[in-house]
Design a protein around this motif. Structure first.
Motif, PDB file in Angstrom:
ATOM      1  N   GLU A 182       0.830  -1.206   0.000  1.00  0.00           N
ATOM      2  CA  GLU A 182       0.000   0.000   0.000  1.00  0.00           C
ATOM      3  C   GLU A 182       0.867   1.259   0.000  1.00  0.00           C
ATOM      4  OE1 GLU A 182      -3.570   2.109   2.642  1.00  0.00           O
ATOM      5  OE2 GLU A 182      -2.755   0.149   3.216  1.00  0.00           O
ATOM      6  N   ALA A 183       1.953   1.243   0.788  1.00  0.00           N
ATOM      7  CA  ALA A 183       2.851   2.403   0.823  1.00  0.00           C
ATOM      8  C   ALA A 183       3.483   2.630  -0.547  1.00  0.00           C
ATOM      9  CB  ALA A 183       3.926   2.188   1.878  1.00  0.00           C
ATOM     10  N   ARG A 199      13.554   9.954  -6.831  1.00  0.00           N
ATOM     11  CA  ARG A 199      13.781   8.980  -7.896  1.00  0.00           C
ATOM     12  C   ARG A 199      14.014   7.596  -7.323  1.00  0.00           C
ATOM     13  NH1 ARG A 199      11.808   7.257 -11.680  1.00  0.00           N
ATOM     14  NH2 ARG A 199      11.514   9.455 -12.269  1.00  0.00           N
ATOM     15  N   ARG A 200      14.807   7.521  -6.240  1.00  0.00           N
ATOM     16  CA  ARG A 200      15.057   6.220  -5.621  1.00  0.00           C
ATOM     17  C   ARG A 200      13.775   5.656  -5.017  1.00  0.00           C
ATOM     18  NH1 ARG A 200      17.917   4.124  -0.903  1.00  0.00           N
ATOM     19  NH2 ARG A 200      18.119   6.202   0.004  1.00  0.00           N
ATOM     20  N   ALA A 201      12.970   6.539  -4.423  1.00  0.00           N
ATOM     21  CA  ALA A 201      11.701   6.075  -3.853  1.00  0.00           C
ATOM     22  C   ALA A 201      10.769   5.555  -4.945  1.00  0.00           C
ATOM     23  CB  ALA A 201      11.031   7.210  -3.079  1.00  0.00           C
ATOM     24  N   LEU A 202      10.719   6.251  -6.078  1.00  0.00           N
ATOM     25  CA  LEU A 202       9.850   5.810  -7.172  1.00  0.00           C
ATOM     26  C   LEU A 202      10.311   4.477  -7.751  1.00  0.00           C
ATOM     27  CD1 LEU A 202       9.208   9.161  -9.056  1.00  0.00           C
ATOM     28  CD2 LEU A 202       7.501   7.740  -7.909  1.00  0.00           C
ATOM     29  N   ASP A 203      11.608   4.343  -7.952  1.00  0.00           N
ATOM     30  CA  ASP A 203      12.126   3.079  -8.477  1.00  0.00           C
ATOM     31  C   ASP A 203      11.826   1.941  -7.508  1.00  0.00           C
ATOM     32  OD1 ASP A 203      13.091   4.408 -10.663  1.00  0.00           O
ATOM     33  OD2 ASP A 203      15.151   4.572  -9.914  1.00  0.00           O
ATOM     34  N   THR A 204      12.008   2.217  -6.211  1.00  0.00           N
ATOM     35  CA  THR A 204      11.721   1.202  -5.200  1.00  0.00           C
ATOM     36  C   THR A 204      10.239   0.869  -5.176  1.00  0.00           C
ATOM     37  OG1 THR A 204      13.570   1.982  -3.842  1.00  0.00           O
ATOM     38  CG2 THR A 204      11.897   0.650  -2.742  1.00  0.00           C
ATOM     39  N   ALA A 205       9.385   1.898  -5.239  1.00  0.00           N
ATOM     40  CA  ALA A 205       7.939   1.681  -5.205  1.00  0.00           C
ATOM     41  C   ALA A 205       7.469   0.875  -6.415  1.00  0.00           C
ATOM     42  CB  ALA A 205       7.210   3.023  -5.156  1.00  0.00           C
ATOM     43  N   SER A 236       6.008  10.234  -0.005  1.00  0.00           N
ATOM     44  CA  SER A 236       4.589  10.597  -0.020  1.00  0.00           C
ATOM     45  C   SER A 236       4.349  11.904   0.735  1.00  0.00           C
ATOM     46  CB  SER A 236       3.745   9.476   0.599  1.00  0.00           C
ATOM     47  OG  SER A 236       3.535   8.438  -0.328  1.00  0.00           O
ATOM     48  N   THR A 237       5.047  12.078   1.848  1.00  0.00           N
ATOM     49  CA  THR A 237       4.907  13.322   2.610  1.00  0.00           C
ATOM     50  C   THR A 237       5.315  14.521   1.763  1.00  0.00           C
ATOM     51  OG1 THR A 237       5.326  12.175   4.705  1.00  0.00           O
ATOM     52  CG2 THR A 237       5.668  14.559   4.665  1.00  0.00           C
ATOM     53  N   ASP A 238       6.447  14.396   1.057  1.00  0.00           N
ATOM     54  CA  ASP A 238       6.929  15.493   0.217  1.00  0.00           C
ATOM     55  C   ASP A 238       5.963  15.784  -0.930  1.00  0.00           C
ATOM     56  OD1 ASP A 238       9.206  15.814   1.749  1.00  0.00           O
ATOM     57  OD2 ASP A 238      10.409  14.456   0.519  1.00  0.00           O
TER      58      ASP A 238
END
Length: 726
Positions: free
Chosen positions: A25-26, A157-163, A224-226
């Motif tokens: 979900e995150a 970018r790292r968060a998006l790739d991870t997600a 998500s906070t940002d």
């Protein structure tokens, strides 16, 4: 037994699935929140792009539709109805076109399809620029929308790739593992399904363990906070845009998909090299900056090819590409790196490494250099030193640095100099070496061969004078494994205009007398600066003051370049003591950077004076939008470098370049003779479709050029011939 249920099934798997569902979900929330932020940018961007496309289509006659359809389209009736441009057809509906007498269904459909095809092609070429001097509601909306993405920082970018990776994998693992959450359900399942469920549960457990170890949940939550922060105010967004425009344009390029031509952004390297580079992973764990697509390719190129020259045109961020490569190697476990650079940019390197990465950096320079070197050898990090200090440092023994970076590498083109010999020792010990230079070719192809001898001596025989004379394409093919170059015009479509103006003046009596005296003496350098002999009556200085006054009236910052310190002294006398500088070779590096910082931080108009060889290398002067060249330079690359200090990634206004020239003087002669050197540089250091260079053009030297000009001027002025001095 087939019906036996492993002990790890049941409640433990249900807990894993609950944790996996939360992580899933995150991950999906990050992708959703990012999609919403991107949609906001597109909503602001699309009308601006559509307007630019419409303006272009307005200039294209409707007859061009016939070209798109291979001449099969009859447009007489369309033109007769007043639809004379492609825009008019593009904005008409199918129904409106069919109402035109003589236009049938087939013609209407073909005309619309052709107009849309042209519009798509035009959309790929137009560039939406953000004019900070004339903000209006639509561009303000775009800047505000981009602000959210920029504020999220490089970690986004790292968060998006991870997600994306988690979303895809968990969508498969969770349904597959759930049957293992009930022991009875699992016992009744067929063996194949039971084994599949248990394998999925085991993989899910490993994935969750790795996510916990690398703080993935925190990474996703922060992203998500940002992305959900309240929109910035108009003022906040515009101020932030002025502080870091390159990051805004970088995000805009990603969202709008207005990317440069792939071949150009990859330096036109052969496909086999490009494939190897694309296969190279790039770890961003220790990096604090997002990369443009071409910059990421450059960092990968350096890593994949190991020993290379990165020859990007000035202003494209060679430093950040080097830092990205160092950060990747640090993530792989390398602990020591060495950067060698001119003294004037040492401070800039230490600042960039600290700002763009988490790497430890030490300046090995000055009276404490031996202590700093010892500290680096013991604790690791990035040691930044100068060419003059390098020879005093002991050559690496044992494990060499993970990468050696040599900035302004054309400084080591002469193998007989001490700096070249010192660099050769280190390049011989290091497995990975990255040379950075915006001007790998100045006058001779041999200079480029000298760089290759440090890196890839196996390539040197392929770069012969014959191959050089065969033209730039043959040259680039021969060095492709170790050479990458991109140009601003190919990869930075958002750069504001660069407007060159040659400002011709006539020498006044005092300056002309000084010029005649210099010609009679055969003093080439005195000839070049004679136009400033009398600051009170100098025509060049008078024109310079006019340009500066105009810039001041518009609140624009100006940088003034000259090869000569005494010319800058004359300029200071003409402008008063308000100008910053001059930056000169004798000014310590720290003082140079302070002058640039003070100039950049000054409110409104300001003037910075700089010797072109000191300020044209390493310093970032994008606060300036007016550049004045006091005289033409013997090396065209000096002018390229100096202008690129201002017209570089991060510049937000059009840059106006004014070159001051005196008629019937050395300036005339210099420009005509240098035209061939300019073409040589364009043909080999840049990608060019110009005619093949000749060996004679390759071999011209500064000394022979000076002698030629002096002799021609002595003959023209009938002055007594004396030995030329430079």
């Amino acid at each position: 037994m087939e019906g036996e249920v492993p002990a790890r099934a049941g409640r433990g798997v249900r807990e894993l699935c609950e944790q996996g569902t939360g992580l899933h979900e995150a991950a999906r929330n990050v992708r959703t929140d990012h999609a919403a932020a991107v949609a906001a940018v597109r909503a602001a961007f699309d009308p601006l792009q559509a307007e630019l496309v419409a303006l272009e289509l307005e200039s294209i006659p409707v007859a061009r539709l016939r070209d798109v359809t291979g001449g099969r389209l009859r447009l007489g009736a369309v033109e007769a109805a007043g639809l004379r441009t492609v825009r008019a057809v593009h904005e008409a509906s199918r129904h409106e076109l069919r109402q035109v007498p003589g236009v049938g269904e087939q013609t209407a459909d073909r005309a619309l399809a052709a107009a849309r095809q042209i519009a798509r092609a035009v959309a790929d070429t137009v560039t939406v620029r953000i004019d900070v001097d004339h903000p209006e509601p639509r561009t303000t909306a775009l800047v505000i929308a981009l602000h959210r993405l920029v504020e999220a920082g490089p970690e986004l970018r790292r968060a998006l790739d991870t997600a994306e990776r988690l979303d895809t994998r968990l969508a498969e693992l969770l349904p597959a593992a759930r049957p293992a959450g009930g022991r009875l359900r699992l016992a009744l399942a067929r063996r194949e399904r039971r084994e599949r469920a248990l394998a999925a549960a085991a993989e899910l457990g490993a994935l969750l363990t790795d996510a916990a170890a690398t703080d993935v949940r925190l990474l996703l939550a922060q992203a998500s906070t940002d992305l959900l922060r309240p929109a910035a105010s108009d003022v906040e967004a515009w101020v932030d845009f002025e502080l870091r425009p390159a990051e805004y344009y970088g995000r805009l390029a990603e969202v709008s998909e207005q990317r440069p031509d792939t071949a150009a952004s990859e330096g036109f390297v052969p496909s086999e090299v490009a494939e190897r580079v694309h296969a190279q992973r790039l770890d961003d764990t220790h990096r604090r900056v997002s990369l443009r697509g071409y910059q990421e390719f450059g960092a990968r190129f350096a890593l994949a090819q190991r020993r290379v020259v990165l020859g990007d045109e000035m202003g494209l961020g060679k430093t950040v590409q080097a830092v990205a490569a160092l950060a990747h190697l640090a993530a792989e476990g390398h602990s020591h790196f060495l950067v060698v650079c001119p003294a004037g940019v040492l401070i800039n390197w230490t600042r960039e490494i600290r700002a763009r990465s988490t790497l430890r950096v030490l300046a090995v320079h000055g009276p404490d250099r031996q202590d700093a070197h010892a500290d680096w050898r013991e604790r690791g990090g990035v040691a930044v030193t100068t060419f003059d200090v390098l020879h005093t440092l002991p050559a690496p023994d044992g494990t060499p640095p993970g990468m050696l970076v040599v900035d302004e590498a054309h400084y080591v083109k002469n193998p007989d100099t001490r700096r070249s010999r010192s660099v050769a020792v280190w390049t011989g010990r290091c497995e990975r070496v990255l040379f950075l230079t915006g001007t790998p070719m100045e006058n001779r192809v041999e200079e480029f061969r000298a760089l290759l001898r440090h890196l890839r001596p196996d390539l040197v025989p392929t770069v012969s004078d014959t191959e050089a004379a065969a033209g730039p394409h043959a040259f680039r093919r021969s060095v492709a494994p170790a050479y990458l170059r991109r140009n601003q015009e190919d990869v930075l479509t958002e750069l504001p205009a660069l407007v060159h103006t040659d400002e011709w003046v006539e020498l006044g009596p005092a300056d002309r007398a000084a010029y005649h005296e210099a010609v009679a003496e055969g003093n080439f350098m005195a000839m070049r600066r004679a136009a400033y002999a009398d600051p009170e009556t100098s025509a060049k200085l008078r024109r310079l003051r006019e340009i500066v006054a105009e810039a001041a009236a518009n609140g624009l910052k100006t940088v003034v370049f000259s090869y000569f310190r005494d010319v800058l002294d004359a300029v200071r006398q003409g402008l008063g003591d308000s100008a910053f500088g001059p930056i000169a070779g004798s000014v310590p590096a720290a003082r140079r950077q302070r002058l640039v910082d003070d100039f950049t931080g000054a409110s409104g108009h300001a003037v910075l004076l700089s010797q072109i060889e000191a300020g044209g290398v390493g310093l970032n002067l994008q606060a300036a939008s007016v550049v004045i060249l006091c005289e033409p330079q013997v090396k065209p690359t000096l002018e390229h470098q100096a202008v690129a200090r201002a017209h570089r990634m991060g510049q937000i206004r059009a840059v106006r370049v004014h070159r001051l020239l005196a008629t019937d003087s050395v300036d005339d002669r210099l420009l005509r003779i240098l035209a061939r050197k300019e073409r040589l540089f364009d043909a080999f250091a840049r990608r060019s479709d110009m005619a093949d260079a000749t060996p004679e053009a390759v071999d011209i030297s500064d000394a022979s050029l000076a002698r030629r000009i002096v002799e021609e001027e002595q003959q023209r002025l009938s002055a007594p011939t004396k030995t030329t001095t430079t």
